[in-house]
Design a protein around this motif. Structure first.
Motif, short mmCIF file in Angstrom:
data_model
loop_
_atom_site.label_atom_id
_atom_site.label_comp_id
_atom_site.label_asym_id
_atom_site.label_seq_id
_atom_site.Cartn_x
_atom_site.Cartn_y
_atom_site.Cartn_z
N LEU A 235 0.81 -1.22 0.00
CA LEU A 235 0.00 0.00 0.00
C LEU A 235 0.84 1.27 0.00
CD1 LEU A 235 -2.72 -0.94 2.65
CD2 LEU A 235 -3.08 -0.72 0.18
N ASN A 236 2.16 1.14 0.07
CA ASN A 236 3.01 2.30 0.31
C ASN A 236 2.86 3.41 -0.74
OD1 ASN A 236 4.02 1.42 2.71
ND2 ASN A 236 5.91 0.58 1.86
N ASP A 237 2.77 3.05 -2.00
CA ASP A 237 2.62 4.08 -3.03
C ASP A 237 1.35 4.90 -2.80
OD1 ASP A 237 4.92 3.13 -4.16
OD2 ASP A 237 3.92 1.96 -5.73
N PHE A 238 0.29 4.22 -2.41
CA PHE A 238 -0.99 4.88 -2.17
C PHE A 238 -0.95 5.72 -0.89
CE2 PHE A 238 -5.28 4.88 -0.33
CZ PHE A 238 -6.00 5.44 -1.38
N THR A 239 -0.51 5.11 0.22
CA THR A 239 -0.52 5.83 1.50
C THR A 239 0.50 6.96 1.52
OG1 THR A 239 1.01 4.21 2.43
CG2 THR A 239 -1.34 3.82 2.77
N ASN A 240 1.63 6.79 0.85
CA ASN A 240 2.64 7.85 0.81
C ASN A 240 2.14 9.05 0.02
OD1 ASN A 240 5.27 8.92 1.37
ND2 ASN A 240 5.79 8.51 -0.75
N HIS A 241 1.42 8.77 -1.09
CA HIS A 241 0.93 9.86 -1.93
C HIS A 241 -0.18 10.65 -1.24
CE1 HIS A 241 0.00 11.98 -5.68
NE2 HIS A 241 -1.28 11.72 -5.46
N TYR A 242 -1.09 9.95 -0.55
CA TYR A 242 -2.25 10.63 0.03
C TYR A 242 -2.10 10.97 1.51
CZ TYR A 242 -4.93 9.86 -4.22
OH TYR A 242 -5.37 9.89 -5.51
N PHE A 247 4.62 1.84 5.18
CA PHE A 247 4.70 0.70 6.07
C PHE A 247 6.03 -0.01 5.84
CE2 PHE A 247 0.13 1.35 5.58
CZ PHE A 247 -0.30 1.30 6.90
N ASP A 248 6.76 -0.24 6.94
CA ASP A 248 8.01 -0.99 6.85
C ASP A 248 7.75 -2.49 6.92
OD1 ASP A 248 10.87 -1.10 6.69
OD2 ASP A 248 10.89 -1.68 8.80
N GLU A 249 6.65 -2.85 7.61
CA GLU A 249 6.26 -4.25 7.70
C GLU A 249 4.81 -4.31 8.16
OE1 GLU A 249 7.66 -5.56 12.14
OE2 GLU A 249 9.23 -5.42 10.60
N ALA A 276 1.94 -3.91 12.27
CA ALA A 276 2.36 -2.86 11.33
C ALA A 276 3.44 -1.98 11.94
CB ALA A 276 1.16 -2.02 10.92
N LYS A 277 4.42 -1.66 11.13
CA LYS A 277 5.47 -0.73 11.53
C LYS A 277 5.52 0.39 10.51
CE LYS A 277 10.42 -0.31 12.50
NZ LYS A 277 11.74 -1.02 12.53
N LEU A 278 5.25 1.61 10.98
CA LEU A 278 5.24 2.78 10.11
C LEU A 278 6.61 3.43 10.05
CD1 LEU A 278 1.90 4.40 11.30
CD2 LEU A 278 2.28 3.25 9.13
N VAL A 294 4.54 8.27 16.26
CA VAL A 294 4.32 6.83 16.12
C VAL A 294 4.22 6.17 17.49
CG1 VAL A 294 5.36 4.67 15.34
CG2 VAL A 294 5.36 6.66 13.84
N GLY A 295 5.07 6.60 18.43
CA GLY A 295 4.99 6.04 19.77
C GLY A 295 3.64 6.31 20.42
N PHE A 296 3.13 7.53 20.31
CA PHE A 296 1.82 7.89 20.84
C PHE A 296 0.72 7.10 20.13
CE2 PHE A 296 -2.02 10.50 20.49
CZ PHE A 296 -2.32 10.68 21.84
N PHE A 297 0.85 7.02 18.82
CA PHE A 297 -0.10 6.32 17.97
C PHE A 297 -0.24 4.86 18.42
CE2 PHE A 297 -0.69 3.68 14.15
CZ PHE A 297 -1.85 4.21 13.63
N LYS A 298 0.89 4.19 18.63
CA LYS A 298 0.87 2.79 19.03
C LYS A 298 0.27 2.62 20.42
CE LYS A 298 4.73 0.98 16.29
NZ LYS A 298 6.07 0.34 16.32
#
Length: 369
Positions: A235-242, A247-249, A276-278, A294-298
């Motif tokens: 999904l990286n192309d999509f999520t990075n663009h928008y 996602f690293d994994e 998931a790892k962002l 990311v830490g807060f998010f998790k």
């Protein structure tokens, strides 16, 4: 009768059948040419689109014809990639339906592709109407379609001007839809059945099952679907663009239900991200901010026991104004994180009756107003 008259009579007796046979053979040889020209003329007259077929084979004995290499594209598109690309389409009489006193057809499509090029379709705004090409394609079938089979199909959404290009697709599509014209089981509310499987981006497994009634201006249906074990990095192309994130994994699932009754829709979608790892900005102060986010998010939004981020998104309303309920969607993120993690299954907690009740309620309101 004189001898000469007898000879002339014998000649005529054989000559007439020979002429008829020659005419039938000539007609059979010429018919594919006329059918091909007709189909190409239909495709050429579509507003905003153009199309063509390579060849057409006829099989009069089994009441069928096969279209080879049919494609359709936008007139002012930026690419040469066909919007519709149907390698082989076999259209024939469904002989089993004759036992029920109906003359209907069945279609088998080999390797059909539907490629929605975002930039090309934007150029058709105001020029082309979806109803134009869908009606044209159904007009190519001389009798009602009762059975549809798709082998090794592909559906894709492409945005080529994005950097990098966005490619969201389903491949290896296998689909079977039966009793579309209600030849049998006419008394059932949803007499037609559909089953489909496919492979998503990230090699996820897609399954769709349901029942429908297509013999209505707006079809009724009750459908469940699932997408499991897809690699989130796809999904990286999509999520990075928008959204500017990668996602690293990790992996993602989607489970959903959809019911439509008399033009009223009720459904839900349950996306689940696992392990998931962002990853984000790699430089300086932005990296520090990103890691903090990311830490807060998790901590706040993730179910730590199951290592999932999930919610359930309800959708409901008249098809002309379907709405997503924002507040339930947000609260269910916290429900998954703090109370109980969503399971990797279709919940099966709504059905066709729920949509029918919604349609009745909407009609009652309209009458009061």
């Amino acid at each position: 009768m004189s001898t000469e008259k007898k000879k002339l009579y014998k000649k005529k007796r054989y000559l007439i059948p020979i002429i008829i046979v020659i005419l039938l053979i000539s007609l059979r040889l010429a018919l594919p040419f006329f059918v091909k020209n007709y189909v190409n003329n239909v495709l050429a007259d579509l507003p905003g689109y153009y199309g063509q077929v390579e060849d057409i084979d006829l099989s009069i004995i089994r009441g069928a014809y096969t279209i080879h290499g049919m494609y359709l594209n936008t007139v002012d598109g930026n690419t040469e990639i066909p919007f519709l690309d149907f390698k082989k389409t076999d259209i024939s009489i469904e002989w089993n339906a004759l036992l029920h006193g109906r003359i209907v057809s069945e279609i088998e499509m080999q390797e059909p592709k539907v490629l929605y090029i975002f930039e090309d379709q934007q150029d058709t705004v105001g020029q082309a109407d979806t109803e134009d090409w869908t009606k044209a394609l159904t007009d190519l079938v001389p009798i009602d379609i009762n059975r549809l089979t798709v082998r090794n199909g592909k559906l894709a959404f492409l945005q080529l001007q994005a950097d990098p290009n966005i490619d969201l697709h389903l491949s290896n599509v296998e689909l079977s839809a039966t009793n579309l014209r209600n030849v049998v089981e006419k008394s059932r509310t949803l007499p037609s059945s559909i089953h489909a499987t496919a492979t998503s981006i990230g090699n996820g497994d897609v399954v769709l099952d349901g029942d429908m009634n297509l013999v209505k201006e707006i079809p009724d249906m009750d459908i469940t679907f699932s997408l499991e074990n897809a690699n989130a990095t796809a999904l990286n192309d999509f999520t990075n663009h928008y959204a500017g994130i990668d996602f690293d994994e990790g992996s993602f699932d989607v489970f959903g239900e959809l019911a439509i009754a008399d033009g009223y829709l009720k459904g839900s979608f349950k996306p689940i991200l696992k392990n998931a790892k962002l990853v984000g900005k790699d430089d300086g102060f932005l990296k520090i901010l990103w890691e903090g986010f990311v830490g807060f998010f998790k901590f706040i939004l993730k179910n730590h026991k199951q290592d999932t981020l999930a919610t359930k998104i309800p959708v409901e309303g008249d098809l002309k104004s379907v709405k997503t309920k924002i507040w339930p969607t947000v609260t269910r993120i916290f429900r998954n994180a703090w109370i109980q993690a969503y399971k990797d299954i279709t919940d099966d907690d709504l059905n066709f009756k729920d949509a029918a009740d919604g349609a009745d309620e909407l009609n009652d309101k309209s009458k009061k107003n």
